[in-house]
Motif scaffolding. Structure first.
Motif, short mmCIF file in Angstrom:
data_model
loop_
_atom_site.label_atom_id
_atom_site.label_comp_id
_atom_site.label_asym_id
_atom_site.label_seq_id
_atom_site.Cartn_x
_atom_site.Cartn_y
_atom_site.Cartn_z
N LYS A 192 -28.01 -6.38 59.10
CA LYS A 192 -29.12 -5.43 58.96
C LYS A 192 -30.31 -6.18 58.38
N THR A 193 -31.52 -5.95 58.94
CA THR A 193 -32.72 -6.58 58.39
C THR A 193 -33.67 -5.51 57.87
N SER A 194 -34.30 -5.81 56.76
CA SER A 194 -35.31 -4.93 56.16
C SER A 194 -36.03 -5.74 55.09
N ASN A 195 -36.83 -5.09 54.25
CA ASN A 195 -37.48 -5.84 53.18
C ASN A 195 -36.49 -6.07 52.04
N SER A 196 -36.86 -6.99 51.15
CA SER A 196 -35.94 -7.40 50.08
C SER A 196 -35.53 -6.24 49.19
N GLU A 197 -36.46 -5.34 48.91
CA GLU A 197 -36.18 -4.23 48.00
C GLU A 197 -35.08 -3.33 48.56
N GLU A 198 -35.18 -2.98 49.84
CA GLU A 198 -34.17 -2.10 50.45
C GLU A 198 -32.82 -2.81 50.57
N ILE A 199 -32.86 -4.08 50.99
CA ILE A 199 -31.61 -4.82 51.15
C ILE A 199 -30.91 -4.97 49.80
N LEU A 200 -31.66 -5.28 48.75
CA LEU A 200 -31.08 -5.40 47.42
C LEU A 200 -30.46 -4.09 46.98
N ARG A 201 -31.13 -2.99 47.23
CA ARG A 201 -30.61 -1.67 46.84
C ARG A 201 -29.29 -1.38 47.56
N GLU A 202 -29.18 -1.75 48.82
CA GLU A 202 -27.95 -1.47 49.56
C GLU A 202 -26.80 -2.37 49.12
N VAL A 203 -27.10 -3.58 48.66
CA VAL A 203 -26.05 -4.42 48.08
C VAL A 203 -25.54 -3.78 46.79
N LEU A 204 -26.46 -3.32 45.93
CA LEU A 204 -26.08 -2.70 44.67
C LEU A 204 -25.32 -1.40 44.89
N ASP A 205 -25.63 -0.69 45.99
CA ASP A 205 -24.95 0.56 46.30
C ASP A 205 -23.62 0.34 47.02
N GLY A 206 -23.32 -0.90 47.38
CA GLY A 206 -22.07 -1.19 48.07
C GLY A 206 -22.12 -0.94 49.57
N LYS A 207 -23.31 -0.70 50.12
CA LYS A 207 -23.43 -0.46 51.55
C LYS A 207 -23.48 -1.77 52.34
N LEU A 208 -23.86 -2.85 51.67
CA LEU A 208 -23.85 -4.19 52.25
C LEU A 208 -22.97 -5.08 51.38
N ASP A 209 -22.27 -6.02 52.01
CA ASP A 209 -21.38 -6.91 51.26
C ASP A 209 -22.14 -8.07 50.64
N VAL A 210 -23.00 -8.68 51.44
CA VAL A 210 -23.78 -9.85 51.00
C VAL A 210 -25.17 -9.74 51.60
N ALA A 211 -26.08 -10.57 51.12
CA ALA A 211 -27.43 -10.53 51.69
C ALA A 211 -28.16 -11.83 51.40
N VAL A 212 -29.21 -12.05 52.18
CA VAL A 212 -30.18 -13.11 51.90
C VAL A 212 -31.51 -12.42 51.69
N VAL A 213 -32.05 -12.54 50.48
CA VAL A 213 -33.28 -11.84 50.12
C VAL A 213 -34.25 -12.82 49.46
N GLY A 214 -35.49 -12.33 49.25
CA GLY A 214 -36.48 -13.12 48.53
C GLY A 214 -36.17 -13.13 47.05
N ASP A 215 -37.13 -13.61 46.28
CA ASP A 215 -36.93 -13.80 44.84
C ASP A 215 -36.22 -12.63 44.17
N VAL A 216 -35.17 -12.93 43.44
CA VAL A 216 -34.46 -11.91 42.66
C VAL A 216 -34.49 -12.30 41.19
N GLY A 217 -34.76 -11.33 40.34
CA GLY A 217 -34.77 -11.61 38.91
C GLY A 217 -33.37 -11.63 38.35
N PRO A 218 -33.22 -12.02 37.10
CA PRO A 218 -31.90 -12.03 36.46
C PRO A 218 -31.26 -10.64 36.50
N ASP A 219 -30.03 -10.56 36.94
CA ASP A 219 -29.33 -9.28 37.03
C ASP A 219 -27.84 -9.56 36.88
#
Length: 307
Positions: free
Chosen positions: A140-167
């Motif tokens: 699935k492709t989208s912007n970093s914000e949406e992709i990150l949210r779906e990883v955190l929600d468990g809807k995606l297993d892994v992702a390649v996104v732009g800059d991520v802060g410490p989490d």
């Protein structure tokens, strides 16, 4: 006479209540797909079975899990709360299935991958597929914000996104740093140039990515620091940016990874700016040991160390 097992501490005199897992699995499938039809297809059963299971769960506990609206369904407040509870349960079940299905060390199953664009992830996916040919990949492709949210929600297993802060919830591997360039249509007055200075963007009409784009955020930080204010005329998704620039509606931005040959455009380096984004491979820290996720992240780590 055989002894009865001792009751668990604090449980004496209390009746243990169980929930029907088949009904719960049907609820989970409908909640994930927001459709009884797609849920039935995912579980390989008939839709009437799914409908009956969910209705039985609602009737047993006297609750409404879904709001049946014209042409669609929506989770009720109770349904949303239940989904948050059962998602980890079925993620654990998926881990158990993956463990039991692994044959001779093979990684099997489906890996749900998110990315800010195919440019950033395809080489990595090719390496994963080459190392684990029994693994099925969905992207699935989208912007970093949406992709990150779906990883955190468990809807995606892994992702390649732009800059991520410490989490602390995430496991992240840096992949590559990409400079940001601007691009213009072939009829634009800059189309014969190779580069521009950052200050030249002041007051210029620009077609920007939507909010949540890390490329946009990185450039805006540089512009703000230099007190340069372009005139944003449109905010659209990535592919629409390309079409808008081709029609002469403004100046666009992209990362070097997105530079693909197109006779309609001319890409220009920003000579006096280090505006850039860095791509990261990410997954939930709590799911890092799942075989398919571990396979992806391990290869991402190998790619990272070769930079």
């Amino acid at each position: 006479m055989a002894e009865r097992p001792a009751a668990a501490p604090g449980s004496r005199g209390r009746k243990i209540k169980y929930i029907n897992l088949n009904q719960l699995r049907s609820f989970f499938a409908v909640a994930e797909h927001r459709s009884f039809t797609r849920a039935a297809r995912s579980l390989n059963v008939g839709q009437p079975t799914i409908t009956t299971q969910v209705r039985a769960l609602e009737e047993r506990y006297g609750v409404e899990l879904f709001q049946r609206l014209p042409g669609k369904i929506a989770l009720s407040e109770t349904g949303a709360a239940l989904l948050a509870i059962v998602r980890p349960l079925f993620e654990l079940e998926a881990q158990a299935v993956t463990l039991m299905e692994a044959r001779g060390g093979a990684v099997v199953g489906t890996l749900r991958v998110g990315s800010v664009g195919p440019f950033f992830v395809m080489k990595l996916l090719a390496a994963v597929q080459g190392a684990h040919p029994t693994l099925t990949i969905s992207l699935k492709t989208s912007n970093s914000e949406e992709i990150l949210r779906e990883v955190l929600d468990g809807k995606l297993d892994v992702a390649v996104v732009g800059d991520v802060g410490p989490d602390s919830r995430l496991s992240a591997v840096p992949l590559q740093r990409q400079s940001i360039v601007v691009f213009v249509g072939r009829r634009h007055r800059w189309s014969r140039r190779q580069q521009i200075d950052l200050r030249e963007l002041h007051g210029q009409p620009m077609v920007m990515r939507e909010q949540g784009s890390r490329t946009r955020e990185a450039l805006e930080r540089v512009l703000a620091k230099a007190k340069i204010k372009p005139r944003i005329v449109m905010e659209v998704p990535r592919e629409a940016v390309r079409e808008a620039v081709a029609e002469g509606l403004g100046i666009g931005i992209l990362s070097e990874a997105e530079l693909t040959p197109d006779p309609r455009f001319k890409a220009l380096r920003i000579a006096d700016s280090e505006a850039a984004t860095e791509a990261f491979a990410i997954c939930l820290q709590s799911r890092r040991s799942i075989r398919s996720i571990a396979a992806f992240m391990d290869i991402a780590t190998q790619v990272s160390t070769k930079r």
